[in-house]
Motif scaffolding. Structure first.
Motif, PDB file in Angstrom:
ATOM      1  N   LEU A 134       0.824  -1.209   0.000  1.00 23.97           N
ATOM      2  CA  LEU A 134       0.000   0.000   0.000  1.00 23.97           C
ATOM      3  C   LEU A 134       0.860   1.261   0.000  1.00 23.97           C
ATOM      4  CD1 LEU A 134      -2.921   0.961   0.027  1.00 23.97           C
ATOM      5  CD2 LEU A 134      -2.852   0.930   2.521  1.00 23.97           C
ATOM      6  N   TYR A 135       2.006   1.220   0.676  1.00 22.87           N
ATOM      7  CA  TYR A 135       2.908   2.375   0.709  1.00 22.87           C
ATOM      8  C   TYR A 135       3.497   2.646  -0.676  1.00 22.87           C
ATOM      9  CZ  TYR A 135       2.702   1.665   5.781  1.00 22.87           C
ATOM     10  OH  TYR A 135       2.285   1.511   7.066  1.00 22.87           O
ATOM     11  N   TYR A 136       3.924   1.575  -1.343  1.00 22.74           N
ATOM     12  CA  TYR A 136       4.502   1.743  -2.683  1.00 22.74           C
ATOM     13  C   TYR A 136       3.466   2.301  -3.656  1.00 22.74           C
ATOM     14  CZ  TYR A 136       8.566  -1.006  -1.178  1.00 22.74           C
ATOM     15  OH  TYR A 136       9.692  -1.457  -0.533  1.00 22.74           O
ATOM     16  N   ILE A 183       6.145  -1.611  -9.987  1.00 25.21           N
ATOM     17  CA  ILE A 183       6.750  -2.942 -10.109  1.00 25.21           C
ATOM     18  C   ILE A 183       7.195  -3.446  -8.740  1.00 25.21           C
ATOM     19  CG2 ILE A 183       8.718  -4.232 -11.029  1.00 25.21           C
ATOM     20  CD1 ILE A 183       8.542  -2.574 -13.547  1.00 25.21           C
ATOM     21  N   VAL A 184       7.861  -2.576  -7.981  1.00 22.56           N
ATOM     22  CA  VAL A 184       8.290  -2.965  -6.632  1.00 22.56           C
ATOM     23  C   VAL A 184       7.091  -3.302  -5.763  1.00 22.56           C
ATOM     24  CG1 VAL A 184       9.434  -2.161  -4.528  1.00 22.56           C
ATOM     25  CG2 VAL A 184      10.423  -1.627  -6.761  1.00 22.56           C
ATOM     26  N   GLY A 185       6.015  -2.508  -5.899  1.00 21.37           N
ATOM     27  CA  GLY A 185       4.805  -2.769  -5.126  1.00 21.37           C
ATOM     28  C   GLY A 185       4.177  -4.108  -5.458  1.00 21.37           C
ATOM     29  N   TRP A 186       4.135  -4.451  -6.735  1.00 19.07           N
ATOM     30  CA  TRP A 186       3.552  -5.735  -7.129  1.00 19.07           C
ATOM     31  C   TRP A 186       4.420  -6.914  -6.673  1.00 19.07           C
ATOM     32  CZ3 TRP A 186       2.017  -2.747 -11.953  1.00 19.07           C
ATOM     33  CH2 TRP A 186       0.649  -2.448 -11.930  1.00 19.07           C
ATOM     34  N   PHE A 187       5.721  -6.735  -6.669  1.00 20.07           N
ATOM     35  CA  PHE A 187       6.575  -7.807  -6.158  1.00 20.07           C
ATOM     36  C   PHE A 187       6.416  -7.948  -4.646  1.00 20.07           C
ATOM     37  CE2 PHE A 187       8.697  -8.259 -10.195  1.00 20.07           C
ATOM     38  CZ  PHE A 187       9.194  -9.555 -10.150  1.00 20.07           C
ATOM     39  N   ASP A 188       6.204  -6.823  -3.959  1.00 25.92           N
ATOM     40  CA  ASP A 188       5.937  -6.914  -2.526  1.00 25.92           C
ATOM     41  C   ASP A 188       4.602  -7.613  -2.280  1.00 25.92           C
ATOM     42  OD1 ASP A 188       6.751  -5.814   0.298  1.00 25.92           O
ATOM     43  OD2 ASP A 188       4.623  -5.348   0.081  1.00 25.92           O
ATOM     44  N   MET A 189       3.621  -7.342  -3.147  1.00 24.04           N
ATOM     45  CA  MET A 189       2.332  -8.020  -3.031  1.00 24.04           C
ATOM     46  C   MET A 189       2.500  -9.521  -3.262  1.00 24.04           C
ATOM     47  SD  MET A 189      -1.257  -7.411  -5.112  1.00 24.04           S
ATOM     48  CE  MET A 189      -1.543  -5.803  -4.362  1.00 24.04           C
ATOM     49  N   LEU A 214       6.703  -9.620 -15.888  1.00 20.14           N
ATOM     50  CA  LEU A 214       6.177  -9.302 -17.224  1.00 20.14           C
ATOM     51  C   LEU A 214       4.851  -8.553 -17.134  1.00 20.14           C
ATOM     52  CD1 LEU A 214       7.001 -12.593 -19.176  1.00 20.14           C
ATOM     53  CD2 LEU A 214       8.189 -10.398 -19.301  1.00 20.14           C
ATOM     54  N   MET A 215       3.955  -9.021 -16.260  1.00 18.20           N
ATOM     55  CA  MET A 215       2.659  -8.356 -16.109  1.00 18.20           C
ATOM     56  C   MET A 215       2.822  -6.978 -15.468  1.00 18.20           C
ATOM     57  SD  MET A 215       0.425 -10.294 -17.495  1.00 18.20           S
ATOM     58  CE  MET A 215      -1.181  -9.814 -16.860  1.00 18.20           C
ATOM     59  N   LEU A 219       2.197  -2.941 -16.748  1.00 22.37           N
ATOM     60  CA  LEU A 219       1.248  -2.305 -15.826  1.00 22.37           C
ATOM     61  C   LEU A 219      -0.061  -3.090 -15.694  1.00 22.37           C
ATOM     62  CD1 LEU A 219       1.768   1.429 -16.853  1.00 22.37           C
ATOM     63  CD2 LEU A 219       2.942   0.119 -15.070  1.00 22.37           C
ATOM     64  N   LEU A 220       0.059  -4.423 -15.731  1.00 21.63           N
ATOM     65  CA  LEU A 220      -1.115  -5.281 -15.544  1.00 21.63           C
ATOM     66  C   LEU A 220      -0.875  -6.282 -14.411  1.00 21.63           C
ATOM     67  CD1 LEU A 220      -2.227  -6.037 -19.224  1.00 21.63           C
ATOM     68  CD2 LEU A 220      -3.314  -4.492 -17.583  1.00 21.63           C
TER      69      LEU A 220
END
Length: 245
Positions: A134-136, A183-189, A214-215, A219-220
């Motif tokens: 959420l922070y990212y 990207i960093v946020g999605w990897f943290d997720m 890749l996703m 931005l998906l």
């Protein structure tokens, strides 16, 4: 020696040989599933690993009671059962089907993608308070709005002062930073989801780092995670006969 099981794009384990035999006997692992031992990269069918090793006969499945495996069935296609109380302790993942999520993201030119990413981040924050996703996302949204405001301001200003054109490079830099933060946020997720679904609600979930990148690159990232959330929700409904929302 420990073993890993692979089904479709997901990898589970490690499991001891005794565990592997037990899961084959219970039907949670199929003889046609792929398997590899620690330290090796080649995948072979489980039947080739077990060979002539006798598989113990599974005991009759007990009737479901509070706190046991949902119906005694494998969870989300994984070898391990999904253990949880009759009334879910944790809120279920966002339930919008991933296909509809993708369609709305396209129709709204990405605006819905932002909204849904925050919905996912808020949910993972509820089930895993240590998550920083959420922070990212908040930082990325703030910088994205700043980039939009600056870009429009420069566009109007350049009508009278074309020399301001080089300052647009700063806007592009902001866009790159936004992209990196997402990207960093999605990897943290991804890390948070795997931690939750391998500890608090253990289903042996493993998410592909390559597909996540890749996703996220296009931005998906929210679509990839919603695909898994959709499957998890379908599994829960099937095994619990519906649960409170």
């Amino acid at each position: 020696m420990n073993y890993f099981i692979k089904r479709e794009l997901n990898e589970y384990g490690p499991y001891s040989l005794a565990d592997l035999q037990k899961y084959v006997a219970s039907g949670n692992v199929l003889l046609t599933d792929l398997c590899r031992s620690e330290g090796l990269t080649d995948w072979v069918p489980v039947s080739q690993v077990l060979g002539n090793i006798p598989v113990p006969v599974a005991a009759p499945a007990p009737q479901p009671v509070a706190g046991t495996v949902y119906g005694g069935q494998p969870a989300y296609g994984g070898p391990a059962g999904y253990a949880a109380p009759t009334s879910p302790q944790f809120p279920p993942p966002p339930s919008l089907h991933w296909g509809l999520c993708l369609l709305l993201s396209i129709i709204t030119c990405g605006i819905f993608g932002w909204v849904w990413s925050f919905i996912q981040a808020v949910w993972i924050r509820k089930v895993l308070p240590s998550s920083k996703t959420l922070y990212y996302f908040s930082a990325a949204l703030a910088l994205n709005l700043l980039a939009i405001i600056v870009a429009y301001s420069l566009a109007f200003s350049m009508r009278d002062n074309p020399s301001l054109a080089p300052t647009l490079a700063g806007v592009r830099l902001l866009n790159v930073v936004v992209w990196v933060l997402l990207i960093v946020g999605w990897f943290d997720m991804r890390s948070s989801i795997e931690e939750h679904y391998n500890t608090a609600e253990p289903i042996g979930l493993s998410l592909s780092a390559v597909i996540t990148f890749l996703m996220s690159f296009i931005l998906l990232g929210h679509i990839y995670f919603q695909f898994h959330f959709t499957r998890i929700n379908e599994m829960k409904r099937a095994q619990m006969g519906g649960y409170p929302r």
